[in-house]
Design a protein around this motif. Structure first.
Motif, short mmCIF file in Angstrom:
data_model
loop_
_atom_site.label_atom_id
_atom_site.label_comp_id
_atom_site.label_asym_id
_atom_site.label_seq_id
_atom_site.Cartn_x
_atom_site.Cartn_y
_atom_site.Cartn_z
N UNK A 112 -18.35 -1.44 3.89
CA UNK A 112 -16.90 -1.58 3.81
C UNK A 112 -16.28 -0.42 3.04
N UNK A 113 -15.10 -0.02 3.48
CA UNK A 113 -14.26 0.90 2.71
C UNK A 113 -13.06 0.11 2.23
N UNK A 114 -12.95 -0.10 0.94
CA UNK A 114 -11.99 -1.04 0.37
C UNK A 114 -10.78 -0.33 -0.21
N UNK A 115 -9.59 -0.73 0.24
CA UNK A 115 -8.34 -0.32 -0.39
C UNK A 115 -7.76 -1.53 -1.09
N UNK A 116 -7.78 -1.52 -2.42
CA UNK A 116 -7.21 -2.60 -3.22
C UNK A 116 -5.76 -2.24 -3.52
N UNK A 117 -4.83 -2.89 -2.81
CA UNK A 117 -3.41 -2.56 -2.92
C UNK A 117 -2.77 -3.41 -4.01
N UNK A 125 -11.54 -5.09 -7.37
CA UNK A 125 -12.10 -4.15 -6.39
C UNK A 125 -13.62 -4.22 -6.33
N UNK A 126 -14.21 -5.30 -6.87
CA UNK A 126 -15.66 -5.38 -7.01
C UNK A 126 -16.23 -6.65 -6.36
N UNK A 127 -15.85 -7.00 -5.12
CA UNK A 127 -16.39 -8.23 -4.52
C UNK A 127 -17.90 -8.20 -4.39
N UNK A 175 -18.90 0.99 0.48
CA UNK A 175 -19.22 2.43 0.43
C UNK A 175 -18.18 3.22 -0.33
N UNK A 176 -16.94 2.71 -0.37
CA UNK A 176 -15.86 3.46 -1.03
C UNK A 176 -14.80 2.47 -1.49
N UNK A 177 -14.16 2.79 -2.62
CA UNK A 177 -13.09 1.95 -3.17
C UNK A 177 -11.90 2.84 -3.51
N UNK A 178 -10.73 2.37 -3.11
CA UNK A 178 -9.48 3.06 -3.44
C UNK A 178 -8.57 2.04 -4.12
N UNK A 179 -8.05 2.41 -5.28
CA UNK A 179 -7.12 1.56 -6.02
C UNK A 179 -5.72 2.14 -5.86
N UNK A 248 -10.98 -2.04 4.97
CA UNK A 248 -10.42 -3.36 4.69
C UNK A 248 -9.44 -3.22 3.53
N UNK A 249 -8.25 -3.78 3.72
CA UNK A 249 -7.22 -3.78 2.68
C UNK A 249 -7.28 -5.11 1.96
N UNK A 250 -7.22 -5.08 0.64
CA UNK A 250 -7.20 -6.30 -0.18
C UNK A 250 -5.89 -6.39 -0.92
N UNK A 251 -5.23 -7.57 -0.85
CA UNK A 251 -4.07 -7.83 -1.69
C UNK A 251 -4.29 -9.17 -2.39
N UNK A 252 -4.15 -9.18 -3.70
CA UNK A 252 -4.30 -10.40 -4.49
C UNK A 252 -3.08 -10.53 -5.40
N UNK A 253 -2.13 -11.36 -4.98
CA UNK A 253 -0.93 -11.55 -5.78
C UNK A 253 -0.04 -10.33 -5.82
N UNK A 254 -0.14 -9.47 -4.82
CA UNK A 254 0.61 -8.21 -4.78
C UNK A 254 1.91 -8.34 -4.00
N UNK A 255 1.86 -9.03 -2.87
CA UNK A 255 2.97 -8.98 -1.91
C UNK A 255 4.19 -9.76 -2.36
N UNK A 256 4.04 -10.64 -3.33
CA UNK A 256 5.21 -11.35 -3.85
C UNK A 256 6.18 -10.38 -4.52
N UNK A 257 5.68 -9.22 -4.94
CA UNK A 257 6.52 -8.21 -5.59
C UNK A 257 7.07 -7.19 -4.60
#
Length: 333
Positions: A112-117, A125-127, A175-179, A248-257
């Motif tokens: 996976x290539x993870x974008x933690x938005x 960012x560490x599942x 394989x990669x993480x982007x914050x 894969x894009x991850x959002x955790x409690x982000x989109x409410x803002x």
């Protein structure tokens, strides 16, 4: 919801975890309500007010300290709220999403290539570095759902019910993480962790300890940090991922803002890019995800505060902290 109503609801949610923060939330008087109404909507959340108040010297053990600060240092408090951010990453939110990552990892041969938005410091960012147990049944027993690929790692226990997913049969390979964040935090900088936990209730020593463990795991697998917002900088973050990985894009409690129209633009752009999306967001704020919920889910119920979804389809609902999870469907199917 009015400012007073917002703080009353917060007090009800937080009371069992932090009596001091619940007392502060219930201490709002007309003067504090008027003060909060002077600052932008995004600056009125309780965690931000309490973090700024503590930074300015208010003692959370004193229920009247918040009102006193509002009266005695009103200009300073308004100015501090206007420029402050609260970025208390809560790694407990990984509890409902790790099985979604495991299901996605099992579907693809590529890492996976993870974008933690909205990543803040990247503690979510560490599942792959989470060992997750489900506590299930009337006579509780622990079921190992996922084992961290390596240490340092964090251990989470979730009270689970409903249509329980099958335990992971293989590792989650990242394989990669982007914050991506408007103000990404570099945990390697002096004092960064202290700033990260300043909004954590004083009673929540276990939460601080978990965040410290997650910080160690994040430092062992640090993300590439990008300063930016949603949806405008999503493409830039995705384009940072190397070839050969499954984005894969991850959002955790982000989109409410994110304002409603921009929120839908984000959802549309994820679909246009053809990338996966894992979310743990406030129940009801995402129209498409809400439409996939069964009719017996009450978005006002404390244990349905958030919805965990994979590619826009609801898989589970949980309390605000991700520690009580009702699974609606097995994401592996």
């Amino acid at each position: 919801m009015t400012t007073r109503g917002r703080y009353a609801a917060y007090a009800d949610r937080i009371a069992s975890v932090s009596p001091t923060y619940a007392a502060w939330a219930r201490s709002l008087d007309d003067h504090l309500v008027a003060l909060l109404d002077e600052v932008p909507e995004t600056k009125r959340q309780p965690e931000l007010l309490f973090a700024v108040a503590r930074r300015l010297g208010a003692d959370p053990s004193d229920p009247g300290a918040l009102r006193a600060l509002g009266r005695e240092a009103r200009p300073t408090l308004v100015a501090a709220l206007g420029s402050a951010t609260v970025q208390a990453n809560d790694p407990r939110r990984l509890g409902p999403v790790v099985p979604l990552f495991a299901a996605l990892a099992a579907r693809t041969r590529r890492p996976l290539g993870l974008v933690d938005a909205g990543a803040a410091a990247g503690l979510c960012s560490i599942p792959d570095r989470v060992t997750l147990d489900h506590c299930t049944g009337a006579r509780p027993q622990l079921v190992r759902m996922h084992t961290a690929v390596e240490d340092p790692s964090v251990h989470l226990v979730v009270d689970a019910s409903g249509v329980l997913p099958a335990p992971a049969t293989g590792p989650i390979r990242v394989a990669a993480r982007v914050a991506l964040d408007p103000n990404p935090i570099d945990l390697a900088e002096p004092g960064a962790f202290d700033r990260l936990v300043e909004a954590v209730p004083p009673e929540a020593t276990d939460r601080t300890a978990l965040m410290r463990a997650a910080a160690r795991a994040t430092l062992a697998a640090p993300p590439v940090r990008i300063t930016g917002t949603l949806p405008g900088d999503l493409d830039r973050a995705l384009d940072t991922l190397p070839d050969g990985c499954e984005p894969v894009v991850l959002t955790t409690g982000t989109l409410v803002y994110v304002p409603g129209a921009e929120r839908q633009r984000f959802v549309d752009r994820v679909r246009e890019r053809g990338v996966h999306w894992i979310a743990l967001e406030r129940t009801g704020i995402l129209t498409g995800v809400a439409a996939s919920l069964p009719p017996d889910v009450d978005p006002d119920a404390p244990d349905a505060f958030a919805t965990a979804s994979l590619d826009g389809v609801a898989a589970a609902v949980s309390d605000p902290f991700g520690v009580r999870v009702r699974w609606l469907r097995d994401p592996n199917l």
